[in-house]
Every structure is written in C-alpha cells, then in structure tokens.
Design a protein around this motif. Structure first.
Motif, mmCIF file in Angstrom:
data_model
loop_
_atom_site.group_PDB
_atom_site.id
_atom_site.type_symbol
_atom_site.label_atom_id
_atom_site.label_comp_id
_atom_site.label_asym_id
_atom_site.label_seq_id
_atom_site.Cartn_x
_atom_site.Cartn_y
_atom_site.Cartn_z
ATOM 1 N N UNK A 181 0.815 -1.220 0.000
ATOM 2 C CA UNK A 181 0.000 0.000 0.000
ATOM 3 C C UNK A 181 0.850 1.273 0.000
ATOM 4 N N UNK A 182 1.994 1.225 0.692
ATOM 5 C CA UNK A 182 2.815 2.432 0.752
ATOM 6 C C UNK A 182 3.640 2.632 -0.518
ATOM 7 N N UNK A 183 3.525 1.713 -1.451
ATOM 8 C CA UNK A 183 4.179 1.927 -2.735
ATOM 9 C C UNK A 183 3.386 2.946 -3.563
ATOM 10 N N UNK A 184 2.050 2.853 -3.494
ATOM 11 C CA UNK A 184 1.233 3.700 -4.385
ATOM 12 C C UNK A 184 0.398 4.731 -3.643
ATOM 13 N N UNK A 185 0.345 4.643 -2.317
ATOM 14 C CA UNK A 185 -0.325 5.694 -1.544
ATOM 15 C C UNK A 185 0.697 6.356 -0.631
ATOM 16 N N UNK A 186 0.493 7.638 -0.374
ATOM 17 C CA UNK A 186 1.377 8.321 0.569
ATOM 18 C C UNK A 186 0.955 7.971 1.989
ATOM 19 N N UNK A 194 3.475 -2.838 -10.297
ATOM 20 C CA UNK A 194 4.512 -1.910 -9.822
ATOM 21 C C UNK A 194 4.813 -0.859 -10.891
ATOM 22 N N UNK A 195 4.855 -1.308 -12.127
ATOM 23 C CA UNK A 195 5.226 -0.401 -13.212
ATOM 24 C C UNK A 195 4.142 0.651 -13.464
ATOM 25 N N UNK A 196 2.889 0.198 -13.443
ATOM 26 C CA UNK A 196 1.810 1.092 -13.867
ATOM 27 C C UNK A 196 1.192 1.893 -12.719
ATOM 28 N N UNK A 197 1.487 1.519 -11.489
ATOM 29 C CA UNK A 197 0.894 2.255 -10.367
ATOM 30 C C UNK A 197 1.923 3.108 -9.635
ATOM 31 N N UNK A 198 3.105 3.222 -10.195
ATOM 32 C CA UNK A 198 4.114 4.058 -9.557
ATOM 33 C C UNK A 198 4.658 5.077 -10.541
ATOM 34 N N UNK A 199 5.509 5.949 -10.018
ATOM 35 C CA UNK A 199 6.206 6.858 -10.931
ATOM 36 C C UNK A 199 7.537 6.200 -11.222
ATOM 37 N N UNK A 200 7.628 5.548 -12.375
ATOM 38 C CA UNK A 200 8.763 4.659 -12.625
ATOM 39 C C UNK A 200 9.815 5.334 -13.497
ATOM 40 N N UNK A 201 11.056 5.280 -13.033
ATOM 41 C CA UNK A 201 12.161 5.827 -13.817
ATOM 42 C C UNK A 201 12.556 4.831 -14.895
ATOM 43 N N UNK A 202 12.962 5.325 -16.066
ATOM 44 C CA UNK A 202 13.367 4.394 -17.135
ATOM 45 C C UNK A 202 14.566 3.536 -16.739
ATOM 46 N N UNK A 208 9.647 0.339 0.986
ATOM 47 C CA UNK A 208 10.345 1.595 0.697
ATOM 48 C C UNK A 208 11.498 1.375 -0.282
ATOM 49 N N UNK A 209 12.123 0.212 -0.193
ATOM 50 C CA UNK A 209 13.202 -0.132 -1.116
ATOM 51 C C UNK A 209 12.642 -0.264 -2.542
ATOM 52 N N UNK A 210 11.484 -0.914 -2.675
ATOM 53 C CA UNK A 210 10.842 -1.032 -3.990
ATOM 54 C C UNK A 210 10.527 0.344 -4.565
ATOM 55 N N UNK A 211 10.011 1.198 -3.697
ATOM 56 C CA UNK A 211 9.663 2.555 -4.118
ATOM 57 C C UNK A 211 10.898 3.287 -4.644
ATOM 58 N N UNK A 212 11.996 3.199 -3.904
ATOM 59 C CA UNK A 212 13.224 3.900 -4.307
ATOM 60 C C UNK A 212 13.769 3.334 -5.621
ATOM 61 N N UNK A 213 13.744 2.010 -5.756
ATOM 62 C CA UNK A 213 14.318 1.385 -6.954
ATOM 63 C C UNK A 213 13.476 1.729 -8.187
ATOM 64 N N UNK A 214 12.151 1.610 -8.076
ATOM 65 C CA UNK A 214 11.308 1.943 -9.227
ATOM 66 C C UNK A 214 11.405 3.418 -9.594
ATOM 67 N N UNK A 215 11.547 4.268 -8.594
ATOM 68 C CA UNK A 215 11.648 5.699 -8.896
ATOM 69 C C UNK A 215 13.040 6.104 -9.364
ATOM 70 N N UNK A 216 13.989 5.179 -9.178
ATOM 71 C CA UNK A 216 15.356 5.488 -9.576
ATOM 72 C C UNK A 216 16.076 6.380 -8.576
ATOM 73 N N UNK A 217 15.614 6.416 -7.324
ATOM 74 C CA UNK A 217 16.289 7.216 -6.301
ATOM 75 C C UNK A 217 17.122 6.355 -5.371
ATOM 76 N N UNK A 218 17.297 5.070 -5.714
ATOM 77 C CA UNK A 218 18.039 4.169 -4.829
ATOM 78 C C UNK A 218 19.537 4.423 -4.913
ATOM 79 N N UNK A 219 20.187 4.102 -3.811
ATOM 80 C CA UNK A 219 21.645 4.186 -3.729
ATOM 81 C C UNK A 219 22.156 2.771 -3.441
#
Ligand SMILES: [Zn+2]
Length: 492
Positions: free
Chosen positions: A243-248, A337-345, A444-455
């Motif tokens: 739920x925290x992947x697609x809702x704040x 995951x791809x269609x319900x998030x803001x996904x980085x290429x 949260x890790x999934x969120x960061x990776x899909x958004x491309x903000x992961x380190x």
C-alpha cells in the motif's frame, strides 16, 4: 526522496509484534474456554466450529481471510436451539472484542509508519467481525442490497449486471440464455459455436473487463473471465501488502480516519492479453524478445500490457489446468509496480534489481488454503531452493554484492537460477522475519528502486542494519527453520 527520520523505528525492537502475539494468545485461551463450555452443554458441532476458529499465528506466511459478502450472514436461524443461540452470542462477543482490539493495534501500527502491517491487522479484525463498518470502509466496501460491495461492483449491480465466473459481468437478464449456450449477436441470439466461429474468423476474440483489468483473449469468454478473476485476487493482495508503494503516508492515514470519507483511490485498468496457443504468443512477441521460447509470459512496459498464453491441455480438462497461474501472478506483479508508480526508465539498471524480481516471486506464491488466501511460506518451491542453496550447497552472494547487481548482471550470470532463489529467500526474510519488522523497509526499497532514487546502500539504510549484519541475520533466519525435505536440485 526517502525521509530518513521515518526509518529507524522500523528496525528497532518490535514491541508491536509482541503485543499482537499476546493479543492472539489470550484470544485463543478465551476461545478454548468457549469450546469447553460448548462440550459441557452437549454442543459438539459448535465446539468444533469454535476450535476451528483458532487460527495459528503463521510466522512464515500471510493469511488473508476470504470475507463473506453477505451482511450478518453467519447468525443461526430463528428456530435454532437456545443453547446454539447462546453459543453464537458468546462467540460473537469474543470476536467483536477481538476485532476492536486488533483495530486499535492497527491504528498503533499506522502511527509507527507501518502501513502494511496495519492493513494486515485491520484485515484480521475484519475476519473477526466482517460487518464492522469502519473496517469495511478501509478496504473500499459499502453496503448494497444486504451485501458488502466495492464502489465499482455497486455501479455494475445498479446497471442490472451480475458477475459470473464463466462469463464475467453480463446483464442479469441474460444469464439464463448464456447458460443455455446462447450468445448475443445484435440484434439476435446465436449459438456459442456460431459465436466462437465468428469471433475467430474476424480475430475479435473476447474481452472481459474487471475492476482493475481488461483481459483480451482469442481462446474463449470463459478463458478471459478466469484470468480476470485470478488477477483481481492478485490485485487485492498486492494493493494491501504494498500500500505504501502507491499511496502516501497521509493517504493511508486518511483511510483509517473515519471523518475523511471522501478519499478513495481511483481504479486504474491494466491491459492483459492471453493468446490461445504458445505459437501465437511466440509469433506476436518474437520481435520484442528474441528468446521468447523460454518465457512463459511477459510484461511489456512500452505497451503497458502483460502477455500470456493457454497451454495445451487434454480435451475436457479444467480450463485452470491450461493456465500457468504462477507466471500470470509474477508478470502481473511487474505490471502493477510499473503502472501504479512513478517509474524511472533506469529502474533496476543501476543495481538493486533483486527487489524487483523478489517481489514478483513473492506474489507467485499466492494460493488458497481453506478459508484463507495465502502468500509466502518456508515450504514454497523457491524458498526451499533458497534454503538448500545457502545451507547445503553453500551458494551465497553477500548482501553488499547481491544488492549491487543490475538487470544486466542478472541476465548474464551463469548462476541465474540460484540468483533468483536467493532473491526469493531474501524477500521472504524481509517480509516475515521477526514479526515483519523489515516489511516496510522492503516496500520503501521497492519505491526507491522503481523511482530510480536508490543508492547502493539503500537496503542497509532502510533496515537500519549493516550489510554484514543482514548476512548474519538472514543465515540465522534460515537455520531456525525446520529441517529441509530430502531433495536434489538440477544444476542451473
Ligand atoms: Zn520477473
């Protein structure tokens, strides 16, 4: 960006998980006493029903109760014996209290930023009291004609339609003719054989719309409806766990806030194509994937469509046998995951690819056991493989190295089978270990990776553990499990 202030509590000692355990222990005691009382009153059936209600707290799996649709559906009939009525009253009193207690634990979880656990607890509360209005609302249900329905379902029902597992949503007035083997072909009706012939000839196929999916197939109407139903179940579970992947955080909070009735996520429809045969599938997708023959399904981000096919099965066999449902769940999870998030290429191309595959493999384990849908478990095939590799084969890539691997690293690694099973093992560990203390860190890790903000150190940072600490904790987690069944793995 990931707010670091919200992270540390996830990894600290887990008082909430301990409180949940205590709550279930005392509830079990009360149910046992009620079952004993039933026996002393000669109510054998009621005693066994009460005992059957004592669900073990599964530490290694998520148990998701299948909720009754009918409101007040379980109460004994008016002419039931007085003892039976008394039992039911006692039983429901215990269950309602347990529901309230779990609901308050769920709100506590929300306050700690553990939305996934909160929804899990809220769902268990709803299992105890399926007619709890505030809890029903959290999951998007509203009362309609004596049943709990989603807003989408209410819209369909108001329009005079019904859902049928064979035909999808159709006008209720047409059900009898559908069942007699007739199909509408404006302005007349034709036989199902004629309908099939026409649709194949013109390559129209069949489309079934559900709340979150549009399924097209050239196999059959029943085929489209079957896939639609499976995918809705997947969506239901995916949307709770992640739920925290697609809702704040604020949106999840407002779900739990009785005063903010207005918030409800708008359903998005995902496209799915299921070919009648493998060769059609191969032909349609070869240009996208030269090695199409080794795939059992695929999600294509560019066209926002998941593709599958029906396998050959003996004549007269159940349609379900022709569907590789594990692959459907896996690829559709990638799609969600791809269609319900803001996904980085670049998602997964800079490292941390394991988490994308790990989540898909976790959702592969979806199955039904009794009155529950089940996810995860230490005895699922990939998990057994993960344990076997680590504990007996000594195959293991330490967290620091493993999380650094990119999609390209995976695809070119000769150990790819073992790499997949390690990702499955680690995902199960993060979701279930120690009452699920790392579950939100995984989301949260999934969120960061899909958004491309992961380190490179994102997982260590989110769990609040060093990579070496995670290596050790994962090993201990695997070692604490009951012994492995005797087995041999093919080398891959
Ligand atoms: Zn995959």
């Amino acid at each position: 960006m990931i707010a670091s202030g919200a992270l540390s509590p996830l990894a600290k000692g887990d008082e909430l998980a301990a409180a949940v355990r205590r709550k279930f222990d005392s509830y079990r005691d009360k149910l046992k006493q009620l079952a004993d009382w039933c026996e002393s009153e000669g109510l054998a059936d009621q005693a066994s029903r009460t005992r059957a209600w004592l669900q073990p707290v599964a530490e290694d799996r998520l148990l998701i109760p299948i909720l009754p649709a009918q409101i007040g559906g379980e109460s004994p009939p008016d002419d039931a014996a007085p003892g039976v009525k008394e039992w039911y009253q006692k039983w429901m009193t215990l269950r309602r209290q347990q529901a309230e207690d779990l609901f308050s634990l769920a709100r506590g979880a929300i306050r700690q930023g553990r939305a996934g656990l909160a929804l899990d607890l809220a769902l268990r509360a709803l299992h105890e009291n399926p007619d709890h209005e505030a809890l029903r609302r959290i999951f998007g249900y509203q009362p309609y004609a004596g049943e709990w329905r989603t807003r989408y379902e209410v819209g369909r029902l108001r329009a005079g339609q019904i859902w049928d597992d064979r035909f999808g949503w159709i006008p209720k007035s047409q059900l009898a003719r559908f069942e007699r083997g007739e199909r509408p072909a404006d302005p007349r009706w034709i036989s199902v054989e004629e309908d099939t012939r026409r649709r194949r000839e013109r390559n129209i196929g069949w489309t079934v719309d559900t709340e979150h999916f549009q399924v097209w197939t050239d196999h059959s109407l029943e085929g489209a409806a079957l896939v639609g139903k499976k995918l809705e179940t997947l969506h239901e579970l995916w949307s709770r766990l992640f739920v925290r992947y697609y809702l704040t955080e604020a949106q999840v909070l407002s779900l739990f806030d009785a005063r903010s009735r207005s918030f409800a996520p708008q359903p998005v429809q995902h496209k799915v194509v299921v070919f009648r045969t493998r060769s059609e599938y191969n032909e349609a997708l070869r240009s996208r994937a030269p090695q199409i023959e080794i795939t059992g399904g695929m999600y294509v981000g560019d066209s926002r469509t998941a593709y599958f096919f029906f396998h050959e099965s003996p004549d007269g066999a159940d349609l379900e046998q022709a569907l590789d449902v594990t692959t459907v769940y896996h690829e559709a999870t990638h799609q969600l995951f791809y269609e319900l998030g803001r996904v980085a290429p670049t998602a997964g191309q800079r490292g941390n690819f394991w988490v994308i595959e790990g989540a898909a493999m976790y959702m592969e384990t979806l199955r039904r056991e009794g009155d529950f849908l089940v996810l995860g478990g230490i005895d699922t095939p990939r998990m057994i493989a993960a344990r076997f590799r680590r504990l007996q084969d000594g195959f293991y890539i330490p967290f620091r190295e493993f999380t650094a691997m990119t999609m390209q690293d995976w695809q070119s690694d000769p150990r790819i089978g073992a790499v997949y099973s390690q990702a499955a093992g680690i995902t199960n560990f993060l979701i279930h270990h120690d009452g699920g203390k790392y579950r939100e860190a995984l989301v949260q890790c999934l969120l960061a990776v899909y958004r491309g903000t992961d380190t490179p150190d994102v997982l260590a940072r989110l769990t609040g553990r060093s990579f070496a600490g995670l290596d050790e904790e994962y090993l201990q987690y695997l070692k604490a499990m009951p012994p492995l069944p005797p087995m041999r793995l093919e080398s891959r």
